[in-house]
Design a protein around this motif. Structure first.
Motif, PDB file in Angstrom:
ATOM      1  N   ASN A 240       0.645  -1.247   0.191  1.00  0.00           N
ATOM      2  CA  ASN A 240      -0.088  -0.174   0.027  1.00  0.00           C
ATOM      3  C   ASN A 240       1.040   1.465   0.154  1.00  0.00           C
ATOM      4  N   LYS A 241       2.056   1.165   0.604  1.00  0.00           N
ATOM      5  CA  LYS A 241       2.863   2.364   0.482  1.00  0.00           C
ATOM      6  C   LYS A 241       3.276   2.679  -0.913  1.00  0.00           C
TER       7      LYS A 241
ATOM      8  N   SER B 208       1.802   1.677  -3.646  1.00  0.00           N
ATOM      9  CA  SER B 208       0.623   2.072  -4.533  1.00  0.00           C
ATOM     10  C   SER B 208       0.171   3.440  -4.292  1.00  0.00           C
ATOM     11  N   ASN B 209       0.358   3.892  -3.196  1.00  0.00           N
ATOM     12  CA  ASN B 209       0.116   5.252  -2.728  1.00  0.00           C
ATOM     13  C   ASN B 209       1.184   6.282  -3.218  1.00  0.00           C
ATOM     14  N   TYR B 210       2.443   5.963  -3.260  1.00  0.00           N
ATOM     15  CA  TYR B 210       3.471   6.776  -3.979  1.00  0.00           C
ATOM     16  C   TYR B 210       3.341   6.721  -5.518  1.00  0.00           C
TER      17      TYR B 210
ATOM     18  N   ARG C  62       0.894   6.693  -7.058  1.00  0.00           N
ATOM     19  CA  ARG C  62      -0.313   7.722  -7.467  1.00  0.00           C
ATOM     20  C   ARG C  62       0.350   9.067  -7.609  1.00  0.00           C
TER      21      ARG C  62
ATOM     22  N   LYS D 108      -9.620   5.981   7.612  1.00  0.00           N
ATOM     23  CA  LYS D 108      -9.240   6.825   6.498  1.00  0.00           C
ATOM     24  C   LYS D 108     -10.542   7.582   6.575  1.00  0.00           C
TER      25      LYS D 108
ATOM     26  N   SER E 130      -8.553   1.341   6.977  1.00  0.00           N
ATOM     27  CA  SER E 130      -8.549   1.348   5.758  1.00  0.00           C
ATOM     28  C   SER E 130      -8.276  -0.125   5.269  1.00  0.00           C
TER      29      SER E 130
END
Length: 304
Positions: free
Chosen positions: A93-94, A96-98, A100, A250, A265
């Motif tokens: 998830n870290k 995938s967030n980056y 974006r 979240k 989350s």
């Protein structure tokens, strides 16, 4: 220009490792300069490290950065650990967030490896350490037990459905009951193995006993927590632990028109999150501090 960092970004799949080499100079510019694909095997690992050694500066150690993708990354991580390389394993998830935040319109294995390389160059990452054998064993045993209890729940539901039919098939009912008895036996074996493993390790026993002082936490839950967190290795705060379990909240708020309901989350370790569900309900019931906190949260959001 002086070289500051060298990173190999690795996108791990079952059969292959897609890699991108990147470096950062003293003016903080990032350069991704080499790309390749290797097999996720011992021979592939050897070829990959030889390729990296040819293309990198020997004076600055290369950091190998990869996602925690199920079990497919483990063999390569263990291989690098034996070679005493710098390794960082990051939650998906870290990454995938980056990703974006990057101007990447097409997601492929190559762009993922490039994103991981950039992430490693821009961030200060902790070194991954090979888990102790006892932690690896606890993770394996507690996950196996969870699979058995999940299967038993399915079989019990099937038994209930069969027994409540207008014309139940009695031989099917007997077979379902035998399956439940067999699964009960397997679960008992695993629980005994966990208890023996814990008792044989004095240091682990102290940690287990400390966790079990929390109302609602059993030896099995404590063993699951320690196994899934690798003995809390690299966990630095309560916030980080909550995020790792996917229990971080979240919430979407924007001006006066957008106000989404807050929720957890669920982007972390599902095994850790699920093992804490029933203990949380028990703690709410028997511990006054947690009960009051729970009441405040429900009163504020109306969500249980």
């Amino acid at each position: 220009m002086k070289l500051l960092k060298q990173v190999l970004g690795i996108d791990v799949a079952q059969k292959e490792l897609v890699v991108t080499l990147g470096r950062m100079h003293d003016d903080l510019t990032i350069e991704l300069y080499a790309y390749n694909i290797f097999k996720n095997t011992e021979k592939g690992f050897l070829k990959l490290t030889e390729w990296v050694n040819k293309l990198t500066d020997k004076e600055i150690k290369v950091r190998y950065v990869m996602e925690a993708t199920g079990v497919y990354h483990q063999k390569f991580a263990y291989y690098l650990d034996e070679k005493e390389e710098d390794i960082s394993i990051v939650l998906p998830n870290k990454i995938s967030n980056y990703m974006r935040t990057l101007d990447t319109k097409t997601i492929t294995d190559k762009t993922c490896s490039e994103g991981i390389a950039r992430f490693g160059l821009e961030r200060k990452l902790d070194n991954w350490k090979k888990p102790k054998e006892i932690y690896r064993l606890l993770k394996q045993l507690t996950r196996e037990r969870r699979q058995i209890t999940d299967e038993r729940t399915i079989v019990k539901n099937q038994l209930h459905a069969e027994e409540t039919e207008a014309m139940p098939h009695f031989s099917s009912i007997e077979r379902l009951k035998r399956r439940i008895m067999f699964l009960n036996t397997l679960e008992k074996e695993i629980k005994n193995e966990i208890e023996i493993s814990v008792k044989e390790n004095k240091e682990l026993m102290v940690d287990i006993n400390n966790i079990c002082t929390i109302p609602g936490i059993s030896i099995l839950t404590a063993a699951t927590i320690i196994g899934e967190t690798n003995g809390f290795e690299l966990i630095r705060s309560k916030k980080q632990l909550a995020s790792y379990a996917g229990l971080d909240v979240k919430e979407k708020l924007s001006g006066t028109s957008v106000k989404g309901k807050p929720s957890i989350s669920k982007k972390g370790n599902r095994h850790l999150r699920s093992c804490l569900h029933l203990p949380a309900l028990s703690t709410i019931k028997w511990d006054e501090n947690f009960r009051n906190q729970y009441a405040r949260i429900v009163a504020k959001h109306g969500i249980k």
